[in-house]
Each structure stands twice: as C-alpha cells, then as structure tokens.
Design a protein around this motif. Sequence first.
Motif, PDB file in Angstrom:
ATOM      1  N   TRP A   1       0.807  -1.213   0.000  1.00  0.00           N
ATOM      2  CA  TRP A   1       0.000   0.000   0.000  1.00  0.00           C
ATOM      3  C   TRP A   1       0.844   1.268   0.000  1.00  0.00           C
ATOM      4  CZ3 TRP A   1      -0.183  -3.794   3.793  1.00  0.00           C
ATOM      5  CH2 TRP A   1       0.577  -3.535   4.957  1.00  0.00           C
ATOM      6  N   GLU A   2       2.148   1.115   0.307  1.00  0.00           N
ATOM      7  CA  GLU A   2       3.047   2.265   0.324  1.00  0.00           C
ATOM      8  C   GLU A   2       3.635   2.564  -1.054  1.00  0.00           C
ATOM      9  OE1 GLU A   2       3.614   4.337   2.674  1.00  0.00           O
ATOM     10  OE2 GLU A   2       2.623   3.349   4.353  1.00  0.00           O
ATOM     11  N   LEU A   3       3.472   1.656  -2.014  1.00  0.00           N
ATOM     12  CA  LEU A   3       4.030   1.853  -3.352  1.00  0.00           C
ATOM     13  C   LEU A   3       3.141   2.792  -4.173  1.00  0.00           C
ATOM     14  CD1 LEU A   3       5.129  -1.798  -4.251  1.00  0.00           C
ATOM     15  CD2 LEU A   3       6.556   0.057  -3.397  1.00  0.00           C
ATOM     16  N   TYR A   4       3.761   3.529  -5.063  1.00  0.00           N
ATOM     17  CA  TYR A   4       3.004   4.385  -5.972  1.00  0.00           C
ATOM     18  C   TYR A   4       2.116   3.540  -6.870  1.00  0.00           C
ATOM     19  CZ  TYR A   4       5.960   8.356  -4.698  1.00  0.00           C
ATOM     20  OH  TYR A   4       6.605   9.349  -4.007  1.00  0.00           O
ATOM     21  N   SER A   5       0.983   4.093  -7.247  1.00  0.00           N
ATOM     22  CA  SER A   5       0.054   3.367  -8.123  1.00  0.00           C
ATOM     23  C   SER A   5       0.722   2.999  -9.437  1.00  0.00           C
ATOM     24  CB  SER A   5      -1.187   4.226  -8.392  1.00  0.00           C
ATOM     25  OG  SER A   5      -1.870   4.498  -7.198  1.00  0.00           O
ATOM     26  N   SER A   6       1.578   3.871  -9.927  1.00  0.00           N
ATOM     27  CA  SER A   6       2.266   3.600 -11.201  1.00  0.00           C
ATOM     28  C   SER A   6       3.185   2.389 -11.061  1.00  0.00           C
ATOM     29  CB  SER A   6       3.067   4.823 -11.642  1.00  0.00           C
ATOM     30  OG  SER A   6       4.004   5.200 -10.630  1.00  0.00           O
ATOM     31  N   LYS A   7       3.831   2.260  -9.892  1.00  0.00           N
ATOM     32  CA  LYS A   7       4.724   1.122  -9.661  1.00  0.00           C
ATOM     33  C   LYS A   7       3.921  -0.166  -9.576  1.00  0.00           C
ATOM     34  CE  LYS A   7       8.637  -0.932  -8.697  1.00  0.00           C
ATOM     35  NZ  LYS A   7       9.676  -1.086  -9.739  1.00  0.00           N
ATOM     36  N   LEU A   8       2.792  -0.121  -8.901  1.00  0.00           N
ATOM     37  CA  LEU A   8       1.936  -1.309  -8.802  1.00  0.00           C
ATOM     38  C   LEU A   8       1.418  -1.710 -10.178  1.00  0.00           C
ATOM     39  CD1 LEU A   8      -0.087  -0.446  -5.552  1.00  0.00           C
ATOM     40  CD2 LEU A   8       1.658  -2.227  -5.805  1.00  0.00           C
ATOM     41  N   ARG A   9       1.028  -0.720 -11.000  1.00  0.00           N
ATOM     42  CA  ARG A   9       0.561  -1.045 -12.356  1.00  0.00           C
ATOM     43  C   ARG A   9       1.674  -1.688 -13.169  1.00  0.00           C
ATOM     44  NH1 ARG A   9      -2.105   3.977 -11.954  1.00  0.00           N
ATOM     45  NH2 ARG A   9      -0.410   4.995 -13.117  1.00  0.00           N
ATOM     46  N   GLU A  10       2.873  -1.176 -13.022  1.00  0.00           N
ATOM     47  CA  GLU A  10       4.030  -1.739 -13.731  1.00  0.00           C
ATOM     48  C   GLU A  10       4.246  -3.202 -13.346  1.00  0.00           C
ATOM     49  OE1 GLU A  10       8.847  -1.345 -13.294  1.00  0.00           O
ATOM     50  OE2 GLU A  10       7.661   0.504 -13.120  1.00  0.00           O
ATOM     51  N   LEU A  11       3.990  -3.534 -12.067  1.00  0.00           N
ATOM     52  CA  LEU A  11       4.186  -4.904 -11.578  1.00  0.00           C
ATOM     53  C   LEU A  11       2.933  -5.760 -11.765  1.00  0.00           C
ATOM     54  CD1 LEU A  11       6.058  -4.061  -8.240  1.00  0.00           C
ATOM     55  CD2 LEU A  11       7.066  -4.821 -10.400  1.00  0.00           C
ATOM     56  N   LYS A  12       1.899  -5.174 -12.391  1.00  0.00           N
ATOM     57  CA  LYS A  12       0.625  -5.878 -12.635  1.00  0.00           C
ATOM     58  C   LYS A  12      -0.051  -6.309 -11.317  1.00  0.00           C
ATOM     59  CE  LYS A  12       1.700  -7.624 -17.259  1.00  0.00           C
ATOM     60  NZ  LYS A  12       2.889  -6.768 -17.476  1.00  0.00           N
ATOM     61  N   ILE A  13       0.019  -5.424 -10.337  1.00  0.00           N
ATOM     62  CA  ILE A  13      -0.619  -5.657  -9.036  1.00  0.00           C
ATOM     63  C   ILE A  13      -1.687  -4.593  -8.826  1.00  0.00           C
ATOM     64  CG2 ILE A  13      -0.285  -5.687  -6.529  1.00  0.00           C
ATOM     65  CD1 ILE A  13       2.609  -6.635  -7.099  1.00  0.00           C
ATOM     66  N   GLN A  14      -2.874  -5.033  -8.527  1.00  0.00           N
ATOM     67  CA  GLN A  14      -3.961  -4.101  -8.267  1.00  0.00           C
ATOM     68  C   GLN A  14      -4.565  -4.428  -6.909  1.00  0.00           C
ATOM     69  OE1 GLN A  14      -7.005  -3.983 -11.288  1.00  0.00           O
ATOM     70  NE2 GLN A  14      -8.272  -2.535 -10.149  1.00  0.00           N
ATOM     71  N   LEU A  15      -4.309  -3.561  -5.931  1.00  0.00           N
ATOM     72  CA  LEU A  15      -4.827  -3.795  -4.588  1.00  0.00           C
ATOM     73  C   LEU A  15      -6.354  -3.734  -4.616  1.00  0.00           C
ATOM     74  CD1 LEU A  15      -2.332  -1.764  -2.358  1.00  0.00           C
ATOM     75  CD2 LEU A  15      -2.252  -4.172  -3.045  1.00  0.00           C
ATOM     76  N   GLY A  16      -6.956  -4.723  -3.996  1.00  0.00           N
ATOM     77  CA  GLY A  16      -8.400  -4.850  -4.041  1.00  0.00           C
ATOM     78  C   GLY A  16      -8.875  -5.720  -5.176  1.00  0.00           C
ATOM     79  N   HIS A  17      -7.939  -6.135  -6.042  1.00  0.00           N
ATOM     80  CA  HIS A  17      -8.294  -7.014  -7.168  1.00  0.00           C
ATOM     81  C   HIS A  17      -7.363  -8.221  -7.226  1.00  0.00           C
ATOM     82  CE1 HIS A  17      -9.900  -8.353 -10.961  1.00  0.00           C
ATOM     83  NE2 HIS A  17      -8.712  -8.235 -11.538  1.00  0.00           N
ATOM     84  N   THR A  18      -6.097  -8.005  -7.585  1.00  0.00           N
ATOM     85  CA  THR A  18      -5.154  -9.137  -7.612  1.00  0.00           C
ATOM     86  C   THR A  18      -4.671  -9.500  -6.212  1.00  0.00           C
ATOM     87  OG1 THR A  18      -3.256  -7.665  -7.955  1.00  0.00           O
ATOM     88  CG2 THR A  18      -4.365  -8.541  -9.925  1.00  0.00           C
ATOM     89  N   TYR A  19      -4.750  -8.543  -5.294  1.00  0.00           N
ATOM     90  CA  TYR A  19      -4.418  -8.789  -3.883  1.00  0.00           C
ATOM     91  C   TYR A  19      -5.309  -7.894  -3.039  1.00  0.00           C
ATOM     92  CZ  TYR A  19      -1.834  -9.433   0.457  1.00  0.00           C
ATOM     93  OH  TYR A  19      -1.503  -9.727   1.751  1.00  0.00           O
ATOM     94  N   PRO A  20      -5.823  -8.385  -1.897  1.00  0.00           N
ATOM     95  CA  PRO A  20      -6.822  -7.623  -1.132  1.00  0.00           C
ATOM     96  C   PRO A  20      -6.273  -6.325  -0.550  1.00  0.00           C
ATOM     97  CG  PRO A  20      -6.758  -9.941  -0.447  1.00  0.00           C
ATOM     98  CD  PRO A  20      -5.572  -9.718  -1.317  1.00  0.00           C
ATOM     99  N   GLN A  21      -7.174  -5.382  -0.366  1.00  0.00           N
ATOM    100  CA  GLN A  21      -6.849  -4.202   0.419  1.00  0.00           C
ATOM    101  C   GLN A  21      -6.661  -4.642   1.871  1.00  0.00           C
ATOM    102  OE1 GLN A  21      -6.331  -1.138  -0.506  1.00  0.00           O
ATOM    103  NE2 GLN A  21      -7.384  -0.802  -2.467  1.00  0.00           N
ATOM    104  N   ALA A  22      -5.783  -3.960   2.585  1.00  0.00           N
ATOM    105  CA  ALA A  22      -5.495  -4.341   3.969  1.00  0.00           C
ATOM    106  C   ALA A  22      -6.703  -4.106   4.869  1.00  0.00           C
ATOM    107  CB  ALA A  22      -4.292  -3.565   4.486  1.00  0.00           C
ATOM    108  N   LEU A  23      -6.943  -5.065   5.762  1.00  0.00           N
ATOM    109  CA  LEU A  23      -7.982  -4.916   6.782  1.00  0.00           C
ATOM    110  C   LEU A  23      -7.478  -3.953   7.844  1.00  0.00           C
ATOM    111  CD1 LEU A  23      -9.386  -8.502   7.540  1.00  0.00           C
ATOM    112  CD2 LEU A  23     -10.653  -6.541   6.677  1.00  0.00           C
TER     113      LEU A  23
END
Length: 480
Positions: free
Chosen positions: A448-470
Amino acid sequence: MKYNRIVVWFRNDLRLSDNETLTRAIQQGKEIIPIYCNDPRLVGKTKLGLPKTGPFRAQFLTEALEDLRKSFIQIGANLIFLHGKPEQVVVDFAKQIQASAIFFSKEVTSEERQVDKTLEENAFSKGIASESFWQSTLYHKDDLPFPIKQTPEVFTQFRKEVEKQSKIRAPFPSPTALNYPGEALIPDAGSLPQFADYGLEKPKREEHSWLKIRGGESSALGQLQSYFWEKDLLKKYKETRNGLIGMDYSSKLSPWLALGCISPRTIYTEVKRYEKERVKNDSTYWLVFELIWRDYFRFIAKKHGTKLFQVSGIRNQVDSWRRDKAQFKRWAEGKTGVPFVDANMRELNATGFMSNRGRQIVASFLVNDLGIDWTWGASYFESLLVDYDVCSNWGNWMYVGGVGNDPRENRYFNILRQASTYDRKGDFVRLWVPELQAIQGFDIHQPWELYSSKLRELKIQLGHTYPQALGKIPALEKTY
C-alpha cells in the motif's frame, strides 16, 4: 503377577520408549494386549463448524498408529484397533477377552477426564480393575514443589521453583518382548483408521512446502538424531528458533510430542547427553526451557479446568470481543491484505504447520488489530495444526487474548516491525503470496506504500489481484 491379562489403552502416548503405562502393565500382568480406540468425537466439529481433527493431523495420526503397530509386531505382539467411545468399547473388549485390568495414561482437560471417569466406573461395574499413569510432562506432577491447585500464575515463578526444587525422572526403557496371547484369543486385530473415517480427503502436498515429517515414534527418534547429532543444530537453537523457512531453524519435534510419539523426558535426556558430548550453552538450555513452558500450560489447564476454553479465560474478564465472520474468514484464508499475516496463514492451510513466531503474529493481528474473539482463533488452530496440543494451544491463545497467564499488559505485535526483524527481504512472503512476488525487498510487506504507477508496472492491483489491507496498519517507526 498382580493381573492375569491387562489391556493397555493407547491415547496420546503412541510410543514404546519411556511409556510408564506399558512398563507397569508388563511388570504387573502375565499377558498384555495393546489397543487403540478410534473415538468418533475426535472427528466431530469445533464451534466454528470445522473438523476437530483436520486432514494434516489425521494423516500424521494414521502414520503414527501404523508405526506403533509395526513396533509391537517386532516384539511379538500387535496393536488392536477398536472403533467407538472408549469408555464403552474398551471396557466391552476387556470383558470379552476376560482381561483383569485396563491400564491407560492420564489426560488433563475436562472432556478427556470425563471419559476416564466413565471408563473406570464401567470397568468397576464389570469387575475389571483400572489404573492410570501421569506421563505427559517433563516434570511429573507428583514431583512438583506445590499442589496443582497452587501452580503459580506467572510462568517465571513456576520455572524457577521447579528447576530449584524438582527432579526430572529417568525415562523408562523400551520393552524388547511382550507376552501377547495371539490370534487364538484375538483373531481380528482390526484396521487402522482411514481418512474416510474422519470424513476427510488425504491432503495434497504443496510443491513448495519444505515441511517433511511423518508420524510415529521411529520418525520422532530419527528427527532427534538428525537435528541434534547429524546436523549438530542444537548448539544454535536459541539463535535460529524464530526462523520461518526450512526444517532446520527449530527442532520440529512438536508434532511428535503432541501425539506422544516421543516423550519430553526422552528429549531432555538427549539434551543432557549432547551437553556432555558436544556443547552446553544457552541454546541447549532453551530447548529444555520450551519443554518447561509446555509443562506449565498442562498444569495450568489441570488447575483451571474448563476456564481454559471460556472467552473470559482464567482472569474472568468481561467479554468485549467482535464476532465479524467476514473478517475472520479473510484472516483464516490468508486474505487480510497484510502480507506477513497472509503468508503465515496460507502456510498453515497448506501444510498444517506454522512457525512459533508466525503463530504469535497472526494471533496478535486477529485479537489486537481486528478485535475478534480469541477463541475463534484457538478453534481454527485446533482444526488445522498437525502439532495441536490442547493445553498449549488454548493456553497460548488466552495469553495473546490477555485473559491468561501474562503479567504484562501489552501483548501487541507491530506487524511491520516483526516483518522487518524476521523477514527483512520478504523471502517468506514471496514463498506463500505469489501475487506479490514481483515486489522486491521489504516493500513486499507494505504494498500500500508503493506508488500506483509502480503497482501497475508490476501488474498488481490492490483490491483485485491482492486484497486491500484490513484496518489501519501501524507504521514501522511506531514502537510498543
């Protein structure tokens, strides 16, 4: 001989070595008939609707029983398998074969003690004697420097008193022969419990799991030999015991201890030999220290009875827990969105095992971060853990829940601080949370600390490919 024929009922003492029940039976009986009774209550449901005996422990138990039967065959006997409630079928079997007595090991918690009481009453009504023996702890209960009801509520006080005033008894040797009546008396020895008996399917081994254990006394003694002598790892146990990956960071003896495939006194005796022949240091002591902790939870369970399983614990605290089934389900499935928690829970679900450090982390998160009923966590562990020990499991969960034996007020674990200390590079999370594998280094613990652009580059989408933190995860800098 005191008795003509003795039935020896095996429970959580599935071994020949250091088995006082078996030794006393051999000393007092002309003929010995070892039995194991497959109790249908072991395959019942926990209050969460989970099987009390999950697939990993069921497999380990089946392997342990198979090994025990082989051991008896080697000394000219056999292990008889019965199916049903022991307080009924064990007594009926003893009556059928005209046994004079039933010998068995004492248990601690309420359900098992009620079985013991009913069995003794049924046996007495049929003219059959019964004798039971305490052999589950390192220190025998009769050697404690205080009555069970006066067991100290603080572990350190308990440890100091027993170390100063009590002695550890020598183990009993393994029998080399047994006077077993044979097929003339018992033509059908019965069959081992099968997975179908538990309503379970045989668990599939995860390809990336490092856990390699097999139930039984021979495997337990093999692990002791390997860890102590062949790999010479005992000398650094204290430094490595908080590891997360591999067979070698700790002794891994807990599954065998839980079923009594090896006794704590056998382990202690081997530690003493290691200290004499190799080295004596903090690590060799620390393994004994852990055995004393195991003793402590067992004596506390005997002292407090059913309070061990009540949400108010032994402190009788007011119930203020949340019971959010959706959040609990995410915790149980390893989908909390907190990678270190999820990795540990996924390891448990896939293997039936979790490191000691991992257990503390996931328990703290459930109880302290989510505020969910600690007994739910204890019940989940009961079903899944291959090394489930009723006293240690519920005692430890009480401890985390703040309703057990703990003089400290704060039992909170900062998840990121724990991750920084024990999985700095993220290797453990990378092993069990493949959807985050592309994240390098410690960042994998806080996506959750990574920039959205970095997550997109790694093909990770919080809440989709991996859950949002409880919930809100405290920052690494925050201390407790």
